[in-house]
Design an enzyme around this catalytic site. Structure first.
Site, PDB file in Angstrom:
ATOM      1  N   ASP A  37      25.197  16.036  31.069  1.00 14.10           N
ATOM      2  CA  ASP A  37      25.652  14.702  31.427  1.00 14.10           C
ATOM      3  C   ASP A  37      24.519  13.879  31.994  1.00 14.10           C
ATOM      4  OD1 ASP A  37      27.722  16.366  33.813  1.00 14.10           O
ATOM      5  OD2 ASP A  37      25.618  15.799  34.001  1.00 14.10           O
ATOM      6  N   LYS A  59      28.889  10.180  31.638  1.00 18.40           N
ATOM      7  CA  LYS A  59      29.157   8.744  31.561  1.00 18.40           C
ATOM      8  C   LYS A  59      27.842   8.007  31.445  1.00 18.40           C
ATOM      9  CE  LYS A  59      33.248   8.369  34.304  1.00 18.40           C
ATOM     10  NZ  LYS A  59      33.476   8.805  35.634  1.00 18.40           N
ATOM     11  N   MET A 174      28.340   9.978  46.644  1.00 19.84           N
ATOM     12  CA  MET A 174      29.301   9.101  45.962  1.00 19.84           C
ATOM     13  C   MET A 174      29.926   8.100  46.938  1.00 19.84           C
ATOM     14  SD  MET A 174      31.205  11.810  43.446  1.00 19.84           S
ATOM     15  CE  MET A 174      31.519  13.048  44.670  1.00 19.84           C
TER      16      MET A 174
HETATM   17  N1  SAH Z   1      26.056  18.102  41.999  1.00 16.49           N
HETATM   18  C1  SAH Z   1      25.264  16.999  42.448  1.00 16.49           C
HETATM   19  C2  SAH Z   1      26.109  15.897  43.030  1.00 16.49           C
HETATM   20  C3  SAH Z   1      27.088  15.292  42.069  1.00 16.49           C
HETATM   21  S1  SAH Z   1      28.041  14.017  42.759  1.00 16.49           S
HETATM   22  C4  SAH Z   1      24.213  17.496  43.427  1.00 16.49           C
HETATM   23  O1  SAH Z   1      24.266  18.653  43.868  1.00 16.49           O
HETATM   24  O2  SAH Z   1      23.297  16.748  43.733  1.00 16.49           O
HETATM   25  C5  SAH Z   1      27.103  12.600  42.296  1.00 16.49           C
HETATM   26  C6  SAH Z   1      26.540  11.951  43.528  1.00 16.49           C
HETATM   27  O3  SAH Z   1      25.413  12.674  43.968  1.00 16.49           O
HETATM   28  C7  SAH Z   1      26.040  10.542  43.335  1.00 16.49           C
HETATM   29  O4  SAH Z   1      27.075   9.599  43.438  1.00 16.49           O
HETATM   30  C8  SAH Z   1      25.070  10.398  44.475  1.00 16.49           C
HETATM   31  O5  SAH Z   1      25.730  10.168  45.697  1.00 16.49           O
HETATM   32  C9  SAH Z   1      24.490  11.789  44.542  1.00 16.49           C
HETATM   33  N2  SAH Z   1      23.230  11.916  43.808  1.00 16.49           N
HETATM   34  C10 SAH Z   1      22.978  12.724  42.789  1.00 16.49           C
HETATM   35  N3  SAH Z   1      21.685  12.622  42.404  1.00 16.49           N
HETATM   36  C11 SAH Z   1      21.137  11.720  43.226  1.00 16.49           C
HETATM   37  C12 SAH Z   1      19.829  11.183  43.354  1.00 16.49           C
HETATM   38  N4  SAH Z   1      18.837  11.560  42.550  1.00 16.49           N
HETATM   39  N5  SAH Z   1      19.602  10.265  44.313  1.00 16.49           N
HETATM   40  C13 SAH Z   1      20.588   9.878  45.140  1.00 16.49           C
HETATM   41  N6  SAH Z   1      21.836  10.347  45.054  1.00 16.49           N
HETATM   42  C14 SAH Z   1      22.109  11.262  44.126  1.00 16.49           C
END
Ligand code: SAH
Length: 503
Positions: A37, A59, A174
């Site tokens: 994704d 998405k 998020m």
């Molecule tokens: N599994 C992922 C999180 C998924 S939820 C993890 O462990 O990082 C998706 C959310 O993660 C986004 O809305 C944002 O809040 C955060 N996120 C993921 N990658 C990011 C990044 N590179 N920079 C800032 N926020 C990030």
């Protein structure tokens, strides 16, 4: 009955492609299907084997995305076909990644699986912004919460009140949309308005931005800076610390648009990202191979009748050797043949197949390749040129004039990737450079972007003169030409130019 394949739930890390684990990379390199994704970097698409089926499930800019149940079903179906599947997820698969739902579906269908953890953005984005998630005597714990609830009507998760009362570092994923609610909720539950806070956008990527402030003003500051998702919100005393890296990368702040095949784009992207550039894949091409077509089949059968093999691109080298093996032949069929290549990139690709080039022109141009070769040929020599459709006619002209015998065969064709056939409005305005790696790339770009004139401020960078010539034919001159036909050749001219600009 076919044996079920294994599903590997792999964490891709937070964005920087260097932050995937070795184990995750290993699984990618040997999978038969990849379900990915948008949070996972495009760079990973190049790590899978050629035969791997790549399925996009995330998405992207309003496009239809798969529902979770559809993804669960897909993973089960692929595994039941006997394929080893990598399900690649941003960060760690279990940190708000819905990994558990996918595993439940696999368990139910009795599909074997393995989880490969990933570096979560909940920690890594903070690290890269210079904010230590804990710090001696400042924060003894950290707590991660979603700032997004299922109800979607602007309410916070039900246990928010007790969460807000914790003394450690509070991290919200998020949560950007609910930032005002989060800030007010924290203050209402007793956090002083002067508590340090930060919002980190695109953590660990070159385009990372951090906005710092306090609970009192972070919302306004994030709004002013137009911070967008993906972003992480941090509240707590550590948000006032700044341990960000002191190393300045040479292409920091430089925005580069890439056109080229998947594999080229992935390699170039990785190199540019490691130097701090911000990249954008403007157009992707794919190779439509004819290596097993009737014409090439005949060529492989008759290889012994040729004395020179002329290779004018790294793609031609890859395609030629793949076709040789797939056609049931091997390197012994090339015993007496000599190799002429156009430049460094082609030479090193040839070396990977176990052959040194016998001839490389001093200047990496078709004309020089032809002239140099002609002076080395004897009357009886037969040349074979397996290359892309629409290759430069200069080679033919020179050989015709000199009366050299050659067979010019179509080995592959470079075409626009299917998903990009339709016109995609992509603004080139924010870019500093736009790169072209082949004449076919130039043609594909201008065919799609007929009405588009390139902004004057944009510098166009071409690999070699052939590509630059193709660009000229559309009324635009190349600003920079890489004389070394490779990813590093292109990178070098951009670095030199960018550093000059900064001085
Ligand atoms: N599994 C992922 C999180 C998924 S939820 C993890 O462990 O990082 C998706 C959310 O993660 C986004 O809305 C944002 O809040 C955060 N996120 C993921 N990658 C990011 C990044 N590179 N920079 C800032 N926020 C990030």
């Amino acid at each position: 009955m076919k044996k079920n394949g294994v599903v590997y739930l792999v964490g891709a890390g937070p964005g920087d492609p260097g932050l995937i684990t070795q184990k995750g990379l290993k699984r990618l390199e040997s999978c038969d299907a990849l379900v990915y994704d948008s949070l996972a970097s495009d760079c990973f698409l190049d790590k899978v084997p050629d035969h791997c089926r790549k399925i996009y499930a995330g998405k992207r800019a309003g496009a239809h995305s798969m529902k979770q149940e559809e993804i669960n079903r897909l993973l089960v179906d692929l595994a039941q076909e006997g394929l080893n599947v990598v399900r690649l997820k941003g960060g760690d698969p279990f940190v708000f990644g819905r990994g558990g739902e996918e595993i439940s579906a696999l368990l139910k269908a009795e599909i074997p699986f393995e989880v490969v953890p990933g570096v979560t953005s909940a920690v890594a984005a903070l690290s890269m912004a210079g904010i230590p998630v804990t710090h001696r005597a400042v924060s003894r714990s950290f707590h991660v919460m979603t700032g997004h609830t299922v109800s979607e009507n602007g309410t916070l998760p039900p246990d928010f009140d007790s969460f807000a009362k914790l003394s450690g570092t509070l991290v919200f994923l998020m949560g950007l949309f609910n930032l005002p609610l989060i800030v007010n909720g924290l203050i209402k539950n007793g956090k002083p308005a002067c508590t340090p806070a930060a919002v980190i956008e695109n953590g660990t990527l070159p385009q990372q931005r951090t906005v710092r402030g306090t609970l009192a003003d972070i919302e306004e500051r994030a709004k002013q800076a137009e911070i967008k998702s993906p972003a992480i919100i941090v509240a707590g005393d550590v948000a006032a610390l700044d341990f960000s890296s002191t190393i300045n990368l040479p292409l920091k702040g430089c925005r580069i648009g890439i056109t080229g095949t998947d594999s080229f784009t992935a390699r170039f992207n990785q190199e540019l990202l490691s130097l701090g550039a911000i990249t954008d894949s403007v157009l992707t091409l794919s190779i439509q191979s004819s290596r097993l077509g009737d014409e090439m089949k005949e060529v492989y059968k008759e290889l012994r009748t040729y004395s020179w093999l002329i290779l004018t691109s790294a793609n031609a080298v890859r395609e030629f050797f793949a076709g040789l093996l797939e056609g049931g032949y091997d390197l012994r069929s090339l015993g007496g043949i000599k190799f002429a290549v156009i430049g460094k990139g082609t030479e090193s690709e040839l070396l990977k197949s176990g052959f040194h080039a016998d001839y490389i022109p001093e200047r990496y141009q078709v004309k020089d390749l032809a002239q140099g070769l002609i002076s080395r040929l004897t009357k009886e020599e037969r040349l074979l040129i397996p290359r892309s459709a629409g290759g430069s006619p200069e080679l033919n002209l020179a050989f015709d004039e000199a009366g050299v015998y050659y067979d010019d065969k179509v080995l592959y064709e470079v075409v626009l990737k299917e998903k990009e056939q339709e016109h995609m409005e992509k603004s080139l305005a924010p870019l500093h450079y736009l790169t072209f790696a082949s004449a076919s790339g130039v043609d594909a770009f201008f065919q799609r972007e007929k009405a588009l004139s390139l902004p004057v401020s944009l510098k166009v960078v071409c690999i070699g003169d052939i590509t630059a010539k193709a660009l000229s034919s559309y009324g635009r001159e190349a600003d920079l030409i890489a004389s070394v036909y490779s990813v590093s050749g292109l990178t070098e001219v951009i670095c030199q130019d960018w550093c000059r600009k900064k001085e």
